[in-house]
Design a protein around this motif. Structure first.
Motif, PDB file in Angstrom:
ATOM      1  N   HIS A  76       1.036   4.725  -2.058  1.00  0.00           N
ATOM      2  CA  HIS A  76       0.506   5.846  -1.275  1.00  0.00           C
ATOM      3  C   HIS A  76       1.548   6.309  -0.254  1.00  0.00           C
ATOM      4  CE1 HIS A  76      -3.009   3.571  -2.687  1.00  0.00           C
ATOM      5  NE2 HIS A  76      -3.657   4.736  -2.669  1.00  0.00           N
ATOM      6  N   TYR A 105       0.831  -1.202   0.000  1.00  0.00           N
ATOM      7  CA  TYR A 105       0.000   0.000   0.000  1.00  0.00           C
ATOM      8  C   TYR A 105       0.870   1.259   0.000  1.00  0.00           C
ATOM      9  CZ  TYR A 105      -3.298   3.561   1.478  1.00  0.00           C
ATOM     10  OH  TYR A 105      -4.041   4.714   1.560  1.00  0.00           O
ATOM     11  N   ASP A 154       0.708   8.712   2.880  1.00  0.00           N
ATOM     12  CA  ASP A 154      -0.359   8.368   3.825  1.00  0.00           C
ATOM     13  C   ASP A 154       0.251   8.189   5.222  1.00  0.00           C
ATOM     14  OD1 ASP A 154      -2.357   7.173   5.386  1.00  0.00           O
ATOM     15  OD2 ASP A 154      -3.201   6.124   3.659  1.00  0.00           O
ATOM     16  N   ARG A 155       0.089   9.197   6.047  1.00  0.00           N
ATOM     17  CA  ARG A 155       0.697   9.181   7.381  1.00  0.00           C
ATOM     18  C   ARG A 155       0.093   8.101   8.281  1.00  0.00           C
ATOM     19  NH1 ARG A 155       1.889  15.186   9.597  1.00  0.00           N
ATOM     20  NH2 ARG A 155       3.822  15.438   8.433  1.00  0.00           N
ATOM     21  N   ASN A 156      -1.206   7.894   8.178  1.00  0.00           N
ATOM     22  CA  ASN A 156      -1.845   6.864   9.000  1.00  0.00           C
ATOM     23  C   ASN A 156      -1.292   5.485   8.677  1.00  0.00           C
ATOM     24  OD1 ASN A 156      -3.467   8.621  10.436  1.00  0.00           O
ATOM     25  ND2 ASN A 156      -5.149   8.484   8.955  1.00  0.00           N
ATOM     26  N   ALA A 157      -1.134   5.201   7.398  1.00  0.00           N
ATOM     27  CA  ALA A 157      -0.583   3.908   6.995  1.00  0.00           C
ATOM     28  C   ALA A 157       0.849   3.757   7.500  1.00  0.00           C
ATOM     29  CB  ALA A 157      -0.636   3.752   5.478  1.00  0.00           C
TER      30      ALA A 157
END
Length: 84
Positions: free
Chosen positions: A28, A24, A31-34
């Motif tokens: 991406h 992922y 994407d800080r959450n990831a």
């Protein structure tokens, strides 16, 4: 299922999560959450591997270095039916 088998299985599950997050993040990267999830699960996996290596046998060479004795021979071989 014994404690060794359960811990080994749990490490495999966390490893799958990390592989999925890696794929992922390849598409991406912002994407800080990831990335936070990846770092969280990476810490968990490292701790689980360290615990497993101290109790049973090392799972990789970096964990074997921290041991005071050579324990690679303690691991079951794939054809012995205990590796998965």
């Amino acid at each position: 299922m014994g404690n060794q088998e359960q811990l080994f299985r749990d490490i495999g599950i966390v490893d799958f999560v990390l592989t999925d997050l890696t794929l992922y993040l390849d598409t991406h990267p912002m994407d800080r959450n990831a990335m936070e999830y990846f770092n969280h699960y990476n810490r968990i996996k490292h701790q689980m591997e360290k615990e497993f290596s101290m109790k049973y046998f090392p799972l990789n060479t970096s964990l074997a270095e921290s041991s005071k004795e050579w324990r690679w021979g303690m691991a079951p071989l794939p054809w012995e039916g205990e590796c998965g």
